[in-house]
Design a protein around this motif. Structure first.
Motif, PDB file in Angstrom:
ATOM      1  N   SER A 129       0.985  -1.252  -0.100  1.00  0.00           N
ATOM      2  CA  SER A 129       0.179  -0.236   0.083  1.00  0.00           C
ATOM      3  C   SER A 129       0.486   1.236  -0.346  1.00  0.00           C
ATOM      4  O   SER A 129       0.347   2.373  -0.474  1.00  0.00           O
ATOM      5  N   PHE A 130       2.511   0.741   0.676  1.00  0.00           N
ATOM      6  CA  PHE A 130       3.063   2.561   0.863  1.00  0.00           C
ATOM      7  C   PHE A 130       4.069   2.035  -0.003  1.00  0.00           C
ATOM      8  O   PHE A 130       5.454   3.280   0.047  1.00  0.00           O
TER       9      PHE A 130
ATOM     10  N   VAL B 250      -0.470   6.825   5.518  1.00  0.00           N
ATOM     11  CA  VAL B 250      -1.796   6.042   4.375  1.00  0.00           C
ATOM     12  C   VAL B 250      -2.962   4.932   5.666  1.00  0.00           C
ATOM     13  O   VAL B 250      -4.092   4.941   4.985  1.00  0.00           O
TER      14      VAL B 250
ATOM     15  N   ALA C  43       5.471   8.233  -2.041  1.00  0.00           N
ATOM     16  CA  ALA C  43       4.222   8.690  -1.990  1.00  0.00           C
ATOM     17  C   ALA C  43       4.143   9.803  -3.314  1.00  0.00           C
ATOM     18  O   ALA C  43       2.815   9.811  -3.614  1.00  0.00           O
TER      19      ALA C  43
ATOM     20  N   LYS D 196       2.615   7.301  -6.108  1.00  0.00           N
ATOM     21  CA  LYS D 196       1.789   7.092  -5.773  1.00  0.00           C
ATOM     22  C   LYS D 196       0.828   7.892  -5.866  1.00  0.00           C
ATOM     23  O   LYS D 196      -0.835   7.359  -5.554  1.00  0.00           O
TER      24      LYS D 196
ATOM     25  N   TYR E 187      -0.294  10.890  -3.448  1.00  0.00           N
ATOM     26  CA  TYR E 187      -0.952  10.976  -2.429  1.00  0.00           C
ATOM     27  C   TYR E 187      -0.134  11.785  -1.621  1.00  0.00           C
ATOM     28  O   TYR E 187      -0.187  12.053  -0.794  1.00  0.00           O
TER      29      TYR E 187
ATOM     30  N   ASN F 145      -6.980   9.433  -3.177  1.00  0.00           N
ATOM     31  CA  ASN F 145      -5.997   8.848  -3.400  1.00  0.00           C
ATOM     32  C   ASN F 145      -5.173   8.271  -1.843  1.00  0.00           C
ATOM     33  O   ASN F 145      -4.792   7.043  -2.228  1.00  0.00           O
TER      34      ASN F 145
ATOM     35  N   GLN G  83      -7.565   6.077  -1.612  1.00  0.00           N
ATOM     36  CA  GLN G  83      -7.261   4.173  -2.018  1.00  0.00           C
ATOM     37  C   GLN G  83      -6.653   4.109  -1.250  1.00  0.00           C
ATOM     38  O   GLN G  83      -6.456   2.570  -1.055  1.00  0.00           O
ATOM     39  N   ARG G  84      -5.683   4.022  -0.985  1.00  0.00           N
ATOM     40  CA  ARG G  84      -4.062   3.892  -0.078  1.00  0.00           C
ATOM     41  C   ARG G  84      -4.181   3.166   0.974  1.00  0.00           C
ATOM     42  O   ARG G  84      -3.950   2.185   1.656  1.00  0.00           O
ATOM     43  N   SER G  85      -5.172   4.027   1.793  1.00  0.00           N
ATOM     44  CA  SER G  85      -5.605   3.244   3.198  1.00  0.00           C
ATOM     45  C   SER G  85      -6.556   2.087   2.825  1.00  0.00           C
ATOM     46  O   SER G  85      -6.211   1.097   3.874  1.00  0.00           O
TER      47      SER G  85
ATOM     48  N   PHE H 264      -3.831  -0.452   2.362  1.00  0.00           N
ATOM     49  CA  PHE H 264      -3.015  -0.915   3.908  1.00  0.00           C
ATOM     50  C   PHE H 264      -4.190  -2.185   4.536  1.00  0.00           C
ATOM     51  O   PHE H 264      -3.506  -2.328   5.236  1.00  0.00           O
TER      52      PHE H 264
END
Length: 514
Positions: free
Chosen positions: A248-249, A370, A392, A395, A397, A427, A430-432, A435
Protein backbone atom coordinates in the motif's frame (compact mmCIF):
# COMPACT_ATOMS: atom_id res chain seq x y z
CA UNK A 1 -17.73 -31.83 34.29
CA UNK A 2 -17.90 -29.42 31.35
CA UNK A 3 -15.57 -27.04 33.24
CA UNK A 4 -12.94 -29.80 33.54
CA UNK A 5 -13.25 -30.56 29.83
CA UNK A 6 -12.84 -26.87 29.04
CA UNK A 7 -9.72 -26.59 31.21
CA UNK A 8 -8.29 -29.76 29.66
CA UNK A 9 -8.75 -28.37 26.14
CA UNK A 10 -7.17 -25.04 27.10
CA UNK A 11 -4.25 -26.95 28.61
CA UNK A 12 -3.74 -28.89 25.39
CA UNK A 13 -3.76 -25.69 23.35
CA UNK A 14 -1.19 -24.07 25.62
CA UNK A 15 1.05 -27.11 25.57
CA UNK A 16 0.86 -27.52 21.81
CA UNK A 17 1.76 -23.91 21.09
CA UNK A 18 5.20 -24.49 22.54
CA UNK A 19 5.83 -20.77 22.96
CA UNK A 20 3.94 -19.81 26.10
CA UNK A 21 6.12 -17.57 28.26
CA UNK A 22 8.96 -17.57 25.73
CA UNK A 23 12.01 -15.51 26.67
CA UNK A 24 12.63 -12.76 24.13
CA UNK A 25 15.67 -10.47 23.96
CA UNK A 26 15.33 -7.25 21.99
CA UNK A 27 18.45 -5.41 20.78
CA UNK A 28 17.70 -1.89 19.48
CA UNK A 29 20.76 0.22 20.28
CA UNK A 30 20.56 2.76 17.44
CA UNK A 31 20.11 6.30 18.75
CA UNK A 32 16.93 6.94 16.77
CA UNK A 33 13.53 7.16 18.44
CA UNK A 34 11.79 5.78 15.34
CA UNK A 35 13.92 2.60 15.27
CA UNK A 36 13.32 2.08 18.97
CA UNK A 37 9.59 2.77 18.66
CA UNK A 38 9.24 0.12 15.99
CA UNK A 39 10.92 -2.61 18.03
CA UNK A 40 9.49 -1.52 21.35
CA UNK A 41 5.92 -1.66 20.04
CA UNK A 42 6.45 -5.30 19.05
CA UNK A 43 8.18 -6.30 22.28
CA UNK A 44 5.61 -4.54 24.48
CA UNK A 45 2.83 -6.44 22.76
CA UNK A 46 4.71 -9.72 23.18
CA UNK A 47 5.04 -8.94 26.89
CA UNK A 48 1.30 -8.24 27.10
CA UNK A 49 0.65 -11.63 25.52
CA UNK A 50 2.56 -13.44 28.24
CA UNK A 51 6.14 -13.57 26.99
CA UNK A 52 9.13 -12.61 29.10
CA UNK A 53 10.85 -9.66 27.42
CA UNK A 54 14.26 -8.04 27.93
CA UNK A 55 15.08 -4.93 25.92
CA UNK A 56 18.59 -3.56 25.27
CA UNK A 57 18.21 -0.02 23.94
CA UNK A 58 19.28 3.60 24.21
CA UNK A 59 15.77 4.48 25.47
CA UNK A 60 13.55 3.19 28.29
CA UNK A 61 9.93 2.02 28.42
CA UNK A 62 8.04 3.37 31.43
CA UNK A 63 4.41 2.94 30.47
CA UNK A 64 3.76 -0.77 30.95
CA UNK A 65 1.47 -2.22 33.62
CA UNK A 66 3.10 -4.08 36.50
CA UNK A 67 1.62 -7.46 35.56
CA UNK A 68 3.79 -7.92 32.45
CA UNK A 69 7.38 -9.17 32.27
CA UNK A 70 9.41 -6.44 30.58
CA UNK A 71 12.97 -5.62 31.64
CA UNK A 72 14.89 -2.54 30.43
CA UNK A 73 18.66 -2.61 29.91
CA UNK A 74 19.56 0.96 29.00
CA UNK A 75 22.77 1.76 27.15
CA UNK A 76 24.49 4.98 28.17
CA UNK A 77 25.18 7.03 25.03
CA UNK A 78 26.86 10.31 24.16
CA UNK A 79 23.41 11.93 24.18
CA UNK A 80 23.02 10.98 27.84
CA UNK A 81 26.37 12.57 28.62
CA UNK A 82 26.07 15.94 26.89
CA UNK A 83 22.55 16.11 25.41
CA UNK A 84 23.99 17.56 22.20
CA UNK A 85 21.91 16.52 19.21
CA UNK A 86 23.20 17.07 15.69
CA UNK A 87 21.32 19.67 13.70
CA UNK A 88 20.55 17.67 10.56
CA UNK A 89 19.22 20.78 8.81
CA UNK A 90 22.74 22.23 8.81
CA UNK A 91 24.61 19.00 8.07
CA UNK A 92 25.11 17.92 4.46
CA UNK A 93 23.13 14.68 4.58
CA UNK A 94 22.06 14.64 0.95
CA UNK A 95 25.08 12.80 -0.47
CA UNK A 96 24.47 9.02 -0.15
CA UNK A 97 28.19 8.21 -0.27
CA UNK A 98 29.10 10.52 2.62
CA UNK A 99 26.00 9.28 4.48
CA UNK A 100 27.33 5.71 4.15
CA UNK A 101 30.66 6.76 5.64
CA UNK A 102 28.84 8.53 8.47
CA UNK A 103 26.86 5.34 9.19
CA UNK A 104 30.11 3.35 9.25
CA UNK A 105 31.46 5.38 12.15
CA UNK A 106 28.06 5.60 13.87
CA UNK A 107 27.66 1.83 13.73
CA UNK A 108 31.12 1.13 15.11
CA UNK A 109 30.67 3.63 17.96
CA UNK A 110 27.19 2.31 18.77
CA UNK A 111 28.11 -1.38 18.90
CA UNK A 112 31.17 -0.65 21.05
CA UNK A 113 28.86 1.18 23.48
CA UNK A 114 26.57 -1.87 23.58
CA UNK A 115 29.26 -4.40 24.45
CA UNK A 116 31.02 -2.03 26.86
CA UNK A 117 27.82 -1.37 28.80
CA UNK A 118 28.13 -2.82 32.36
CA UNK A 119 24.48 -3.92 32.30
CA UNK A 120 24.97 -5.74 29.00
CA UNK A 121 28.15 -7.42 30.25
CA UNK A 122 26.26 -8.57 33.32
CA UNK A 123 23.54 -10.08 31.13
CA UNK A 124 26.11 -11.85 28.94
CA UNK A 125 27.74 -13.36 32.02
CA UNK A 126 24.44 -14.32 33.68
CA UNK A 127 24.06 -17.74 32.08
CA UNK A 128 20.53 -16.85 30.93
CA UNK A 129 19.03 -18.42 27.82
CA UNK A 130 16.58 -16.84 25.40
CA UNK A 131 14.25 -18.40 22.86
CA UNK A 132 14.71 -15.57 20.37
CA UNK A 133 16.81 -12.48 19.86
CA UNK A 134 14.98 -9.77 17.87
CA UNK A 135 17.41 -7.11 16.71
CA UNK A 136 17.26 -3.90 14.72
CA UNK A 137 18.98 -4.50 11.38
CA UNK A 138 20.81 -1.22 10.98
CA UNK A 139 24.63 -0.84 11.15
CA UNK A 140 24.77 -3.02 14.27
CA UNK A 141 25.73 -6.35 12.69
CA UNK A 142 28.07 -7.42 15.49
CA UNK A 143 24.98 -7.70 17.71
CA UNK A 144 24.22 -10.90 15.78
CA UNK A 145 26.57 -12.47 18.33
CA UNK A 146 23.80 -12.22 20.96
CA UNK A 147 21.76 -14.93 19.22
CA UNK A 148 24.72 -17.31 19.28
CA UNK A 149 25.70 -16.48 22.85
CA UNK A 150 22.19 -17.12 24.21
CA UNK A 151 21.50 -20.13 21.95
CA UNK A 152 18.51 -18.25 20.55
CA UNK A 153 16.72 -17.99 17.23
CA UNK A 154 18.06 -15.00 15.32
CA UNK A 155 15.29 -12.61 14.16
CA UNK A 156 15.84 -9.31 12.36
CA UNK A 157 13.53 -6.32 12.24
CA UNK A 158 14.11 -4.10 9.23
CA UNK A 159 12.56 -0.70 9.93
CA UNK A 160 12.24 -0.11 6.20
CA UNK A 161 11.64 -2.21 3.07
CA UNK A 162 13.79 -5.19 2.02
CA UNK A 163 17.10 -3.55 1.14
CA UNK A 164 20.73 -4.33 0.37
CA UNK A 165 21.68 -4.27 4.07
CA UNK A 166 19.47 -7.24 4.83
CA UNK A 167 18.79 -9.05 1.54
CA UNK A 168 22.17 -10.88 1.33
CA UNK A 169 21.79 -12.20 4.89
CA UNK A 170 18.85 -14.40 3.84
CA UNK A 171 19.62 -14.89 0.14
CA UNK A 172 16.85 -12.62 -1.06
CA UNK A 173 17.12 -11.89 -4.81
CA UNK A 174 17.36 -8.12 -5.28
CA UNK A 175 18.76 -6.98 -8.63
CA UNK A 176 19.66 -3.26 -8.64
CA UNK A 177 17.67 -2.91 -11.86
CA UNK A 178 14.43 -2.90 -9.80
CA UNK A 179 15.47 -2.74 -6.14
CA UNK A 180 16.16 0.91 -5.35
CA UNK A 181 18.92 1.65 -2.87
CA UNK A 182 17.68 2.98 0.45
CA UNK A 183 19.68 6.23 0.42
CA UNK A 184 18.62 7.17 -3.11
CA UNK A 185 15.29 8.63 -4.16
CA UNK A 186 14.29 6.17 -6.90
CA UNK A 187 11.25 3.95 -7.26
CA UNK A 188 11.29 0.45 -8.78
CA UNK A 189 10.53 1.98 -12.20
CA UNK A 190 13.90 3.54 -12.99
CA UNK A 191 15.20 5.20 -16.12
CA UNK A 192 18.50 4.06 -17.63
CA UNK A 193 20.46 6.77 -15.81
CA UNK A 194 18.72 5.99 -12.53
CA UNK A 195 19.52 2.29 -12.95
CA UNK A 196 23.12 3.23 -13.65
CA UNK A 197 23.33 5.41 -10.51
CA UNK A 198 21.52 2.76 -8.47
CA UNK A 199 23.89 0.00 -9.64
CA UNK A 200 26.99 2.08 -8.92
CA UNK A 201 25.78 2.90 -5.43
CA UNK A 202 24.79 -0.74 -4.83
CA UNK A 203 28.33 -1.85 -5.76
CA UNK A 204 29.82 0.86 -3.56
CA UNK A 205 27.63 -0.19 -0.64
CA UNK A 206 28.44 -3.88 -1.00
CA UNK A 207 32.19 -3.23 -1.25
CA UNK A 208 31.94 -0.93 1.77
CA UNK A 209 30.20 -3.63 3.81
CA UNK A 210 32.48 -6.49 2.81
CA UNK A 211 35.82 -4.68 2.84
CA UNK A 212 35.34 -2.14 5.63
CA UNK A 213 32.20 -2.28 7.76
CA UNK A 214 31.95 -6.04 8.40
CA UNK A 215 35.68 -6.27 9.31
CA UNK A 216 35.15 -3.39 11.76
CA UNK A 217 32.14 -5.18 13.26
CA UNK A 218 34.19 -8.37 13.48
CA UNK A 219 36.80 -6.43 15.46
CA UNK A 220 34.09 -5.38 17.93
CA UNK A 221 33.21 -9.03 18.54
CA UNK A 222 36.83 -10.22 18.76
CA UNK A 223 37.73 -7.45 21.19
CA UNK A 224 35.01 -8.53 23.59
CA UNK A 225 34.99 -12.27 22.86
CA UNK A 226 38.47 -13.41 21.75
CA UNK A 227 37.32 -16.99 21.20
CA UNK A 228 34.33 -16.04 19.05
CA UNK A 229 34.03 -17.30 15.50
CA UNK A 230 34.18 -14.84 12.57
CA UNK A 231 31.22 -12.48 12.19
CA UNK A 232 30.04 -14.24 9.02
CA UNK A 233 29.20 -17.38 11.04
CA UNK A 234 26.62 -15.35 12.98
CA UNK A 235 25.44 -12.92 10.31
CA UNK A 236 23.87 -15.45 7.95
CA UNK A 237 22.17 -17.61 10.56
CA UNK A 238 18.85 -15.72 10.39
CA UNK A 239 15.52 -17.45 11.00
CA UNK A 240 13.15 -14.57 10.27
CA UNK A 241 13.14 -11.00 8.96
CA UNK A 242 10.20 -8.77 9.86
CA UNK A 243 10.05 -6.05 7.21
CA UNK A 244 8.40 -2.69 7.82
CA UNK A 245 6.82 -2.61 4.37
CA UNK A 246 3.54 -3.21 2.56
CA UNK A 247 2.36 -2.82 -1.01
CA UNK A 248 0.00 0.00 0.00
CA UNK A 249 2.94 2.37 0.54
CA UNK A 250 5.93 0.54 -0.98
CA UNK A 251 6.68 -0.80 -4.42
CA UNK A 252 6.16 -4.60 -4.36
CA UNK A 253 9.45 -6.52 -4.09
CA UNK A 254 10.43 -10.19 -4.13
CA UNK A 255 10.75 -11.81 -0.69
CA UNK A 256 12.14 -15.21 0.32
CA UNK A 257 9.96 -17.21 2.78
CA UNK A 258 11.82 -16.00 5.90
CA UNK A 259 10.93 -12.38 5.09
CA UNK A 260 7.49 -11.12 6.13
CA UNK A 261 6.00 -7.71 5.39
CA UNK A 262 4.46 -6.38 8.60
CA UNK A 263 4.43 -2.67 7.76
CA UNK A 264 2.12 -0.73 10.04
CA UNK A 265 2.41 -2.95 13.10
CA UNK A 266 3.46 0.07 15.14
CA UNK A 267 0.13 1.87 14.53
CA UNK A 268 -1.78 1.75 17.80
CA UNK A 269 -3.78 4.91 18.52
CA UNK A 270 -5.28 5.47 21.95
CA UNK A 271 -8.30 7.13 20.33
CA UNK A 272 -8.22 10.07 22.74
CA UNK A 273 -6.97 13.61 22.24
CA UNK A 274 -6.15 15.95 25.15
CA UNK A 275 -9.17 18.17 25.79
CA UNK A 276 -7.53 21.37 24.50
CA UNK A 277 -6.50 19.70 21.23
CA UNK A 278 -9.89 18.04 20.87
CA UNK A 279 -11.62 21.41 21.13
CA UNK A 280 -9.09 23.10 18.80
CA UNK A 281 -9.64 20.49 16.09
CA UNK A 282 -13.41 20.13 16.56
CA UNK A 283 -14.13 23.83 16.01
CA UNK A 284 -11.78 24.15 13.00
CA UNK A 285 -14.49 23.66 10.36
CA UNK A 286 -12.24 25.24 7.72
CA UNK A 287 -9.74 22.44 8.36
CA UNK A 288 -6.45 21.67 10.07
CA UNK A 289 -2.93 21.33 8.66
CA UNK A 290 -0.62 19.27 10.88
CA UNK A 291 3.14 19.96 10.69
CA UNK A 292 5.78 17.74 12.32
CA UNK A 293 9.37 16.95 11.38
CA UNK A 294 9.44 13.74 13.44
CA UNK A 295 11.47 12.70 16.46
CA UNK A 296 15.07 13.11 15.21
CA UNK A 297 14.56 16.41 13.39
CA UNK A 298 13.37 19.40 15.40
CA UNK A 299 11.41 22.24 13.85
CA UNK A 300 13.05 24.74 16.17
CA UNK A 301 16.39 23.99 14.45
CA UNK A 302 15.10 25.06 11.03
CA UNK A 303 17.27 27.71 9.34
CA UNK A 304 15.84 31.18 10.03
CA UNK A 305 15.15 32.00 6.38
CA UNK A 306 13.15 28.81 5.84
CA UNK A 307 11.30 29.23 9.14
CA UNK A 308 10.29 32.76 8.15
CA UNK A 309 9.17 31.59 4.72
CA UNK A 310 6.97 28.91 6.29
CA UNK A 311 5.43 31.44 8.69
CA UNK A 312 4.64 33.85 5.85
CA UNK A 313 2.88 31.07 3.93
CA UNK A 314 0.94 29.89 7.01
CA UNK A 315 -0.26 33.43 7.74
CA UNK A 316 -1.99 33.55 4.34
CA UNK A 317 -4.07 30.40 4.94
CA UNK A 318 -7.61 30.22 6.27
CA UNK A 319 -7.02 26.80 7.77
CA UNK A 320 -5.58 26.36 11.26
CA UNK A 321 -2.05 25.00 11.70
CA UNK A 322 -1.02 22.54 14.39
CA UNK A 323 2.80 22.60 14.59
CA UNK A 324 5.09 20.36 16.66
CA UNK A 325 7.48 23.04 17.88
CA UNK A 326 10.12 22.13 20.48
CA UNK A 327 10.54 25.58 22.06
CA UNK A 328 8.50 27.85 24.33
CA UNK A 329 7.93 30.62 21.78
CA UNK A 330 7.96 31.21 18.04
CA UNK A 331 8.71 34.82 17.00
CA UNK A 332 6.28 35.95 14.33
CA UNK A 333 3.76 33.23 15.14
CA UNK A 334 0.55 33.82 13.13
CA UNK A 335 -2.82 33.77 14.89
CA UNK A 336 -3.91 30.57 13.08
CA UNK A 337 -0.90 28.56 14.32
CA UNK A 338 -1.01 26.47 17.52
CA UNK A 339 2.29 25.15 18.91
CA UNK A 340 3.13 22.20 21.12
CA UNK A 341 6.37 20.45 22.09
CA UNK A 342 4.62 17.08 21.86
CA UNK A 343 1.57 16.04 19.89
CA UNK A 344 -0.28 12.69 19.73
CA UNK A 345 0.31 12.16 16.03
CA UNK A 346 -1.90 9.15 15.36
CA UNK A 347 -4.90 10.68 17.13
CA UNK A 348 -4.43 13.92 15.17
CA UNK A 349 -4.23 12.04 11.85
CA UNK A 350 -7.47 10.25 12.72
CA UNK A 351 -9.45 13.49 13.22
CA UNK A 352 -12.00 14.21 10.44
CA UNK A 353 -11.08 17.91 10.24
CA UNK A 354 -7.46 17.20 9.32
CA UNK A 355 -6.78 18.22 5.71
CA UNK A 356 -3.13 17.32 5.24
CA UNK A 357 0.11 16.44 6.98
CA UNK A 358 3.39 18.32 6.39
CA UNK A 359 6.11 15.83 7.25
CA UNK A 360 9.83 15.09 6.93
CA UNK A 361 8.96 11.89 5.07
CA UNK A 362 9.96 9.45 7.80
CA UNK A 363 8.59 5.98 7.13
CA UNK A 364 6.62 5.62 10.37
CA UNK A 365 4.90 8.96 9.77
CA UNK A 366 4.21 8.01 6.14
CA UNK A 367 2.69 4.70 7.21
CA UNK A 368 0.46 6.42 9.78
CA UNK A 369 -0.75 8.87 7.14
CA UNK A 370 -1.59 5.98 4.80
CA UNK A 371 -3.37 4.15 7.63
CA UNK A 372 -5.70 7.14 8.12
CA UNK A 373 -5.92 8.20 4.47
CA UNK A 374 -4.22 11.59 4.95
CA UNK A 375 -2.36 13.27 2.04
CA UNK A 376 1.17 14.60 2.56
CA UNK A 377 3.51 17.42 1.75
CA UNK A 378 6.96 15.92 2.32
CA UNK A 379 10.12 17.92 3.09
CA UNK A 380 12.70 15.08 3.16
CA UNK A 381 16.10 15.90 4.68
CA UNK A 382 18.24 12.73 4.79
CA UNK A 383 18.31 8.93 4.78
CA UNK A 384 15.29 7.03 3.49
CA UNK A 385 13.10 10.16 3.76
CA UNK A 386 13.91 11.10 0.16
CA UNK A 387 12.88 7.68 -1.15
CA UNK A 388 9.71 7.60 0.98
CA UNK A 389 8.67 11.05 -0.25
CA UNK A 390 9.39 10.23 -3.89
CA UNK A 391 7.40 7.00 -3.64
CA UNK A 392 4.45 8.75 -1.97
CA UNK A 393 4.41 11.38 -4.71
CA UNK A 394 4.58 8.70 -7.41
CA UNK A 395 1.57 6.97 -5.87
CA UNK A 396 -0.40 10.22 -5.98
CA UNK A 397 -1.05 11.10 -2.33
CA UNK A 398 1.86 13.46 -1.71
CA UNK A 399 3.80 16.42 -3.06
CA UNK A 400 7.54 16.07 -2.58
CA UNK A 401 9.71 19.14 -1.91
CA UNK A 402 13.24 18.00 -0.96
CA UNK A 403 14.44 20.19 1.90
CA UNK A 404 17.61 21.11 -0.01
CA UNK A 405 15.37 22.52 -2.79
CA UNK A 406 12.94 24.40 -0.52
CA UNK A 407 11.49 27.61 -2.00
CA UNK A 408 8.74 29.71 -0.44
CA UNK A 409 6.74 30.00 -3.67
CA UNK A 410 6.96 26.25 -4.30
CA UNK A 411 5.86 25.47 -0.75
CA UNK A 412 2.92 27.88 -0.96
CA UNK A 413 1.85 26.49 -4.33
CA UNK A 414 1.99 22.92 -2.98
CA UNK A 415 -0.17 23.83 0.03
CA UNK A 416 -2.79 25.58 -2.09
CA UNK A 417 -2.82 22.77 -4.64
CA UNK A 418 -3.34 20.10 -2.02
CA UNK A 419 -6.04 22.03 -0.13
CA UNK A 420 -8.16 22.68 -3.23
CA UNK A 421 -7.53 19.56 -5.34
CA UNK A 422 -9.44 16.52 -4.01
CA UNK A 423 -7.35 13.97 -5.95
CA UNK A 424 -4.68 13.81 -3.23
CA UNK A 425 -7.21 12.96 -0.53
CA UNK A 426 -8.88 10.43 -2.83
CA UNK A 427 -5.55 8.74 -3.58
CA UNK A 428 -4.68 8.70 0.13
CA UNK A 429 -8.01 7.07 0.95
CA UNK A 430 -7.44 4.45 -1.77
CA UNK A 431 -4.03 3.67 -0.29
CA UNK A 432 -5.67 3.39 3.12
CA UNK A 433 -8.12 0.79 1.78
CA UNK A 434 -5.18 -1.24 0.42
CA UNK A 435 -3.40 -0.89 3.77
CA UNK A 436 -6.34 -2.31 5.73
CA UNK A 437 -7.31 -5.04 3.25
CA UNK A 438 -5.15 -7.94 4.47
CA UNK A 439 -5.91 -11.28 6.09
CA UNK A 440 -4.64 -10.31 9.55
CA UNK A 441 -3.41 -7.23 11.36
CA UNK A 442 0.33 -6.62 10.93
CA UNK A 443 1.05 -6.92 14.67
CA UNK A 444 -0.74 -10.27 14.83
CA UNK A 445 1.21 -11.46 11.80
CA UNK A 446 4.54 -10.35 13.28
CA UNK A 447 3.90 -12.17 16.56
CA UNK A 448 2.60 -15.23 14.74
CA UNK A 449 5.87 -15.59 12.80
CA UNK A 450 8.06 -14.96 15.86
CA UNK A 451 6.20 -17.69 17.71
CA UNK A 452 6.28 -19.91 14.60
CA UNK A 453 10.09 -19.68 14.43
CA UNK A 454 10.38 -20.54 18.13
CA UNK A 455 7.86 -23.36 17.80
CA UNK A 456 9.78 -24.89 14.89
CA UNK A 457 13.25 -24.38 16.37
CA UNK A 458 14.48 -21.82 13.86
CA UNK A 459 12.25 -22.87 10.94
CA UNK A 460 15.20 -24.10 8.89
CA UNK A 461 12.74 -25.33 6.25
CA UNK A 462 12.06 -21.69 5.27
CA UNK A 463 15.69 -20.91 4.44
CA UNK A 464 16.57 -20.84 0.73
CA UNK A 465 19.37 -22.91 -0.79
CA UNK A 466 21.21 -19.74 -1.86
CA UNK A 467 22.58 -19.48 1.69
CA UNK A 468 24.55 -22.69 1.14
CA UNK A 469 26.39 -21.23 -1.85
CA UNK A 470 29.43 -19.01 -1.84
CA UNK A 471 29.08 -15.63 -3.52
CA UNK A 472 30.77 -16.75 -6.74
CA UNK A 473 28.52 -19.80 -6.93
CA UNK A 474 25.42 -17.69 -6.33
CA UNK A 475 26.14 -15.37 -9.25
CA UNK A 476 27.23 -18.39 -11.38
CA UNK A 477 30.85 -17.31 -11.83
CA UNK A 478 31.93 -20.95 -11.63
CA UNK A 479 29.43 -21.90 -14.35
CA UNK A 480 30.44 -18.94 -16.50
CA UNK A 481 34.07 -19.89 -15.95
CA UNK A 482 33.34 -23.47 -17.01
CA UNK A 483 31.63 -22.33 -20.23
CA UNK A 484 34.51 -19.97 -20.98
CA UNK A 485 36.99 -22.79 -20.42
CA UNK A 486 35.01 -25.07 -22.74
CA UNK A 487 34.79 -22.37 -25.42
CA UNK A 488 38.52 -21.62 -25.12
CA UNK A 489 39.33 -25.36 -25.25
CA UNK A 490 37.15 -25.87 -28.33
CA UNK A 491 38.71 -22.87 -30.06
CA UNK A 492 42.20 -24.06 -29.17
CA UNK A 493 41.54 -27.61 -30.39
CA UNK A 494 39.88 -26.26 -33.53
CA UNK A 495 42.89 -24.06 -34.17
CA UNK A 496 45.25 -27.03 -33.71
CA UNK A 497 43.20 -29.24 -36.04
CA UNK A 498 42.85 -26.45 -38.62
CA UNK A 499 46.60 -25.79 -38.43
CA UNK A 500 47.45 -29.45 -39.03
CA UNK A 501 44.99 -29.70 -41.92
CA UNK A 502 46.47 -26.59 -43.52
CA UNK A 503 49.97 -27.99 -43.01
CA UNK A 504 49.05 -31.30 -44.68
CA UNK A 505 47.37 -29.52 -47.56
CA UNK A 506 50.44 -27.37 -48.06
CA UNK A 507 52.72 -30.43 -48.14
CA UNK A 508 50.41 -32.19 -50.64
CA UNK A 509 50.44 -29.16 -52.98
CA UNK A 510 54.24 -28.95 -52.80
CA UNK A 511 54.71 -32.67 -53.58
CA UNK A 512 52.41 -32.39 -56.63
CA UNK A 513 54.34 -29.37 -57.86
CA UNK A 514 57.67 -31.23 -57.68
Amino acid sequence: MSLWVFLFVIGLVLCNSGVENAKILGVFPFLSKSHYAMGNTLLKEMARRGHEVTMIAAFEEKGLPSNVSYRNIKIVTQLDKNDKRPNFFKEDMTNPYSMTLFLNSAGTMMTNQVFNSPAVKKLLESGEKFDAVIMDQFVDDSCAYFAHHFSANHILLSTTFANSWVNPLVGNPAPPSVNAELLLEFSSSMTFWERLRNTLFYLFGELNRQLYFFPKQNEVIKKNFPNARPLYDYLYNVSLVLVNAHESFNDPLALVPVMKNVGGMHVSPSGKLPSDLQKFMDVAKEGIVYFSMGSNLRSKDLPDEIKESILRVFAKLKVKILWKWEDETLPGQPANVKLSKWLPQQEILAHPNLKLFITHGGLLSTIEAVHYGVPLIALPVYGDQKLNAATAQQKGYAINIPFAEFEEARFEMALKEMLRNPKYKQNAEQRSKLFHDRPMKPMDEAIYWVEYVIRHHGAQHLRVAALKLSWYQYILLDVVGFFLAVVIAVLYISKMIFGKLCCRKSKTVKSKTH
